[in-house]
Motif scaffolding. Structure first.
Motif, PDB file in Angstrom:
ATOM      1  N   LEU A  30     -52.698 -79.462 -94.690  1.00  0.00           N
ATOM      2  CA  LEU A  30     -54.051 -79.403 -94.146  1.00  0.00           C
ATOM      3  C   LEU A  30     -55.046 -78.995 -95.217  1.00  0.00           C
ATOM      4  N   TRP A  31     -56.104 -79.800 -95.396  1.00  0.00           N
ATOM      5  CA  TRP A  31     -57.152 -79.459 -96.360  1.00  0.00           C
ATOM      6  C   TRP A  31     -58.380 -79.005 -95.606  1.00  0.00           C
ATOM      7  N   MET A  32     -58.969 -77.911 -96.096  1.00  0.00           N
ATOM      8  CA  MET A  32     -60.168 -77.365 -95.471  1.00  0.00           C
ATOM      9  C   MET A  32     -61.171 -76.997 -96.539  1.00  0.00           C
ATOM     10  N   ASP A  33     -62.430 -77.008 -96.149  1.00  0.00           N
ATOM     11  CA  ASP A  33     -63.496 -76.624 -97.059  1.00  0.00           C
ATOM     12  C   ASP A  33     -63.352 -75.143 -97.413  1.00  0.00           C
ATOM     13  N   PRO A  34     -63.515 -74.768 -98.689  1.00  0.00           N
ATOM     14  CA  PRO A  34     -63.412 -73.347 -99.060  1.00  0.00           C
ATOM     15  C   PRO A  34     -64.364 -72.447 -98.294  1.00  0.00           C
ATOM     16  N   ARG A  35     -65.509 -72.968 -97.899  1.00  0.00           N
ATOM     17  CA  ARG A  35     -66.448 -72.155 -97.118  1.00  0.00           C
ATOM     18  C   ARG A  35     -65.885 -71.860 -95.729  1.00  0.00           C
ATOM     19  N   THR A  36     -65.161 -72.818 -95.171  1.00  0.00           N
ATOM     20  CA  THR A  36     -64.508 -72.584 -93.882  1.00  0.00           C
ATOM     21  C   THR A  36     -63.449 -71.503 -94.000  1.00  0.00           C
ATOM     22  N   LYS A  37     -62.689 -71.522 -95.097  1.00  0.00           N
ATOM     23  CA  LYS A  37     -61.668 -70.500 -95.314  1.00  0.00           C
ATOM     24  C   LYS A  37     -62.295 -69.116 -95.416  1.00  0.00           C
ATOM     25  N   ALA A  38     -63.464 -69.038 -96.044  1.00  0.00           N
ATOM     26  CA  ALA A  38     -64.150 -67.752 -96.132  1.00  0.00           C
ATOM     27  C   ALA A  38     -64.585 -67.266 -94.744  1.00  0.00           C
ATOM     28  N   VAL A  39     -65.017 -68.197 -93.899  1.00  0.00           N
ATOM     29  CA  VAL A  39     -65.453 -67.832 -92.549  1.00  0.00           C
ATOM     30  C   VAL A  39     -64.275 -67.341 -91.710  1.00  0.00           C
ATOM     31  N   ILE A  40     -63.145 -68.058 -91.761  1.00  0.00           N
ATOM     32  CA  ILE A  40     -62.005 -67.634 -90.936  1.00  0.00           C
ATOM     33  C   ILE A  40     -61.402 -66.329 -91.475  1.00  0.00           C
ATOM     34  N   LEU A  41     -61.500 -66.095 -92.782  1.00  0.00           N
ATOM     35  CA  LEU A  41     -61.039 -64.806 -93.316  1.00  0.00           C
ATOM     36  C   LEU A  41     -61.927 -63.675 -92.809  1.00  0.00           C
ATOM     37  N   PHE A  42     -63.233 -63.910 -92.744  1.00  0.00           N
ATOM     38  CA  PHE A  42     -64.157 -62.906 -92.208  1.00  0.00           C
ATOM     39  C   PHE A  42     -63.860 -62.638 -90.734  1.00  0.00           C
ATOM     40  N   LEU A  43     -63.593 -63.703 -89.962  1.00  0.00           N
ATOM     41  CA  LEU A  43     -63.249 -63.524 -88.548  1.00  0.00           C
ATOM     42  C   LEU A  43     -61.926 -62.786 -88.392  1.00  0.00           C
ATOM     43  N   CYS A  44     -60.993 -63.044 -89.305  1.00  0.00           N
ATOM     44  CA  CYS A  44     -59.704 -62.341 -89.256  1.00  0.00           C
ATOM     45  C   CYS A  44     -59.889 -60.854 -89.531  1.00  0.00           C
ATOM     46  N   VAL A  45     -60.753 -60.534 -90.488  1.00  0.00           N
ATOM     47  CA  VAL A  45     -61.022 -59.127 -90.793  1.00  0.00           C
ATOM     48  C   VAL A  45     -61.616 -58.425 -89.569  1.00  0.00           C
ATOM     49  N   LEU A  46     -62.565 -59.077 -88.907  1.00  0.00           N
ATOM     50  CA  LEU A  46     -63.163 -58.490 -87.701  1.00  0.00           C
ATOM     51  C   LEU A  46     -62.120 -58.331 -86.597  1.00  0.00           C
ATOM     52  N   SER A  47     -61.272 -59.352 -86.420  1.00  0.00           N
ATOM     53  CA  SER A  47     -60.265 -59.300 -85.358  1.00  0.00           C
ATOM     54  C   SER A  47     -59.263 -58.183 -85.609  1.00  0.00           C
ATOM     55  N   ALA A  48     -58.807 -58.047 -86.876  1.00  0.00           N
ATOM     56  CA  ALA A  48     -57.831 -57.009 -87.190  1.00  0.00           C
ATOM     57  C   ALA A  48     -58.448 -55.619 -87.091  1.00  0.00           C
ATOM     58  N   THR A  49     -59.699 -55.491 -87.505  1.00  0.00           N
ATOM     59  CA  THR A  49     -60.365 -54.186 -87.457  1.00  0.00           C
ATOM     60  C   THR A  49     -60.589 -53.718 -86.029  1.00  0.00           C
ATOM     61  N   MET A  50     -60.961 -54.649 -85.137  1.00  0.00           N
ATOM     62  CA  MET A  50     -61.280 -54.300 -83.757  1.00  0.00           C
ATOM     63  C   MET A  50     -60.164 -54.673 -82.787  1.00  0.00           C
ATOM     64  N   ALA A  51     -58.945 -54.808 -83.304  1.00  0.00           N
ATOM     65  CA  ALA A  51     -57.826 -55.214 -82.459  1.00  0.00           C
ATOM     66  C   ALA A  51     -57.583 -54.185 -81.364  1.00  0.00           C
ATOM     67  N   PRO A  52     -57.461 -54.613 -80.100  1.00  0.00           N
ATOM     68  CA  PRO A  52     -57.272 -53.653 -79.009  1.00  0.00           C
ATOM     69  C   PRO A  52     -55.850 -53.118 -78.892  1.00  0.00           C
ATOM     70  N   SER A  53     -54.856 -53.832 -79.431  1.00  0.00           N
ATOM     71  CA  SER A  53     -53.473 -53.381 -79.297  1.00  0.00           C
ATOM     72  C   SER A  53     -52.607 -54.081 -80.337  1.00  0.00           C
TER      73      SER A  53
END
Length: 256
Positions: A27-50
């Motif tokens: 799968l090929w993705m735009d590097p800017r998209t990878k930066a966005v999903i990494l940012f969303l992952c950081v938010l998800s892991a930081t605010m993970a409920p369980s």
């Protein structure tokens, strides 16, 4: 290399990243998209409920890695997180200061691990040329782009040097393990850290010279034959990671 072979190589490189449609390496993705999903992952892991939510997040990241042809890395990362999950459950059953220490350590691992495994997938599947071209089109600051571009090239080079060092250690009957470090710390440091630090310093100098030679500091707009653009895969990936983040915030009762 003949002109025909050179032409085939350039054609293959073009086919690799034309809007992500004909990628030959997964799968090929735009590097800017990878930066966005990494940012969303950081938010998800930081605010993970369980921890269950974090395990689901790691499974989503593993699926993303498998789609990018990082099968062994993704499966190994997911299995390692499962081991950490059960180790955390066992730590919760202990008492006293031991429980506090283990739970604090495992809690930190749970917050960092998903971001680390996703970062590894992104770094290993992003070429420096693609990254520079994407950041150029985004008009990003060179103070940020240049260090990240050097890092993308630096990490694989150091990893290759590490493999050479391990091979040389085996010839001297020295094992690069924790047991070897505890039993023979002087020999281990001499055989691992000294050559690794020297190789890392030399690699940094060589990458700096190569980057300057290629005109990385040139203020004029860069040209590139790599076609960067957003496709269906970019939209799907962002939607999935955004849905994971929103699910963690809006459906906290489900992940108890």
């Amino acid at each position: 290399m003949s002109k025909a072979q050179s032409g085939l190589k350039m054609s293959a490189d073009r086919n690799y990243s034309v809007n992500g449609e004909t990628a030959h390496a997964g799968l090929w993705m735009d590097p800017r998209t990878k930066a966005v999903i990494l940012f969303l992952c950081v938010l998800s892991a930081t605010m993970a409920p369980s921890m269950r939510y974090e395990m689901l997040l790691v499974l989503v990241i593993a699926c993303f890695g498998i789609a990018c042809r990082k099968v062994r890395y993704s499966i190994a990362g997911a299995l390692a997180y499962v081991a950490i999950y059960f180790m955390t459950i066992a730590a919760l059953k202990t008492h006293g200061s031991v429980q506090v220490m283990l739970v604090a350590f495992c809690g930190l691992v749970h917050k960092v691990y998903p971001c680390g495994i996703l970062s590894g997938i992104i770094i290993s599947t992003t070429r420096v040329g693609e990254f520079l071209s994407a950041m150029n089109r985004s008009h990003a600051s060179r103070k940020i782009v240049i260090p990240v571009a050097v890092m993308l090239r630096y990490i694989p080079t150091v990893r290759e040097d590490w493999r050479f060092i391990k091979d040389a250690m085996r010839m001297r009957d020295v094992s690069p393990s924790l047991k070897s470090f505890l039993t023979h710390p002087g020999m281990t440091i001499e055989c691992i850290y000294v050559p690794l630090m020297m190789a890392a310093s030399k690699t940094a100098d060589e990458l700096t010279v190569a980057s300057i030679t290629r005109g990385i500091e040139n203020p004029k707009p860069r040209t590139s034959y790599v076609e960067i653009g957003f496709g269906i895969a970019d939209v799907v990936a962002v939607v999935i990671f955004l849905a994971m983040f929103l699910a963690g915030q809006l459906c906290k009762g489900v992940f108890l």
